[in-house]
Design a protein around this motif. Structure first.
Motif, PDB file in Angstrom:
ATOM      1  N   GLN A  13      -0.381  -4.203  -0.837  1.00 38.02           N
ATOM      2  CA  GLN A  13      -0.586  -3.315  -2.070  1.00 38.02           C
ATOM      3  C   GLN A  13       0.406  -2.432  -2.486  1.00 38.02           C
ATOM      4  OE1 GLN A  13      -4.411  -1.141  -1.124  1.00 38.02           O
ATOM      5  NE2 GLN A  13      -5.274  -2.088  -2.913  1.00 38.02           N
ATOM      6  N   LEU A  14       0.845  -2.286  -3.681  1.00 38.11           N
ATOM      7  CA  LEU A  14       2.050  -1.362  -4.040  1.00 38.11           C
ATOM      8  C   LEU A  14       1.410  -0.399  -4.763  1.00 38.11           C
ATOM      9  CD1 LEU A  14       5.118  -3.768  -4.557  1.00 38.11           C
ATOM     10  CD2 LEU A  14       4.470  -2.478  -2.493  1.00 38.11           C
ATOM     11  N   LEU A  33       9.660   8.931  -9.476  1.00 38.52           N
ATOM     12  CA  LEU A  33       8.595   7.878  -9.293  1.00 38.52           C
ATOM     13  C   LEU A  33       8.606   7.488  -7.861  1.00 38.52           C
ATOM     14  CD1 LEU A  33       8.685   5.737 -12.301  1.00 38.52           C
ATOM     15  CD2 LEU A  33       7.219   7.570 -11.857  1.00 38.52           C
ATOM     16  N   SER A  34       7.351   7.264  -7.093  1.00 35.30           N
ATOM     17  CA  SER A  34       7.455   6.745  -5.923  1.00 35.30           C
ATOM     18  C   SER A  34       6.436   5.579  -5.866  1.00 35.30           C
ATOM     19  CB  SER A  34       6.708   7.835  -4.846  1.00 35.30           C
ATOM     20  OG  SER A  34       5.529   8.202  -5.091  1.00 35.30           O
ATOM     21  N   CYS A  35       6.608   4.850  -4.918  1.00 38.85           N
ATOM     22  CA  CYS A  35       5.979   3.728  -4.789  1.00 38.85           C
ATOM     23  C   CYS A  35       5.588   3.576  -3.129  1.00 38.85           C
ATOM     24  CB  CYS A  35       6.466   2.315  -5.269  1.00 38.85           C
ATOM     25  SG  CYS A  35       5.604   0.686  -5.052  1.00 38.85           S
ATOM     26  N   THR A  36       4.347   3.416  -2.943  1.00 35.28           N
ATOM     27  CA  THR A  36       4.002   3.407  -1.345  1.00 35.28           C
ATOM     28  C   THR A  36       3.263   1.694  -1.252  1.00 35.28           C
ATOM     29  OG1 THR A  36       3.501   5.566  -1.241  1.00 35.28           O
ATOM     30  CG2 THR A  36       2.641   4.312   0.462  1.00 35.28           C
ATOM     31  N   ALA A  37       3.686   1.368  -0.351  1.00 30.58           N
ATOM     32  CA  ALA A  37       3.640  -0.083   0.259  1.00 30.58           C
ATOM     33  C   ALA A  37       2.571  -0.305   1.359  1.00 30.58           C
ATOM     34  CB  ALA A  37       4.840  -1.065   0.260  1.00 30.58           C
ATOM     35  N   SER A  38       1.613  -1.224   1.303  1.00 27.13           N
ATOM     36  CA  SER A  38       0.934  -1.410   2.607  1.00 27.13           C
ATOM     37  C   SER A  38       0.677  -2.992   2.669  1.00 27.13           C
ATOM     38  CB  SER A  38      -0.533  -0.510   2.581  1.00 27.13           C
ATOM     39  OG  SER A  38      -1.185  -1.084   1.409  1.00 27.13           O
ATOM     40  N   GLY A  39       0.159  -3.385   3.921  1.00 28.36           N
ATOM     41  CA  GLY A  39      -0.025  -4.868   4.015  1.00 28.36           C
ATOM     42  C   GLY A  39       1.123  -5.556   4.255  1.00 28.36           C
TER      43      GLY A  39
END
Length: 121
Positions: free
Chosen positions: A3-4, A20-26
């Motif tokens: 997920q982003l 802007l920010s973008c947090t990643a998971s997985g």
């Protein structure tokens, strides 16, 4: 599952700045190049900026070069894009992406849902 998730964009006045920010998971964030693309109404998605996994190489599209900064915090699985001196032509949906460092959208395997940025004059 990868997920982003981009931060909210919003309505901003021309001349202002936006981060802007973008947090990643997985995914192993620190091994991926990250990029920002944008798509304005009626136009194709275009490259904005990218950063290598290490943070030591960055690319910028000409229209934002000199007034934007991409950065990343691998400890927080987050990439940032700051654009200064915003213009109405910066109005678009902004997407973050993870993949291999490059200018083309085909280099990136994972995409966020996008966040709307609207710049008014």
């Amino acid at each position: 599952q990868v997920q982003l998730v981009e931060s909210a964009g919003g309505l901003v006045q021309a001349g202002d700045s936006l981060r802007l920010s973008c947090t990643a998971s997985g995914l192993r964030f620190s091994t991926y190049a990250m990029a920002w693309f944008r798509q304005a109404p009626g136009k194709e998605r275009e490259f904005v900026s990218a950063i290598a996994w290490s943070g030591d190489i960055t690319y910028y599209e000409d229209s934002v070069k000199g007034r934007s900064t991409i950065s990343r915090d691998n400890a927080k699985n987050t990439v940032y894009l700051q654009i200064d001196s915003l213009k109405p032509e910066d109005t678009a949906v902004y997407y973050c992406a993870a993949g291999k460092l490059g200018w083309g959208s085909a280099m990136y395997d994972y995409w966020g849902q996008g966040t709307q940025v609207t710049v008014f004059s």
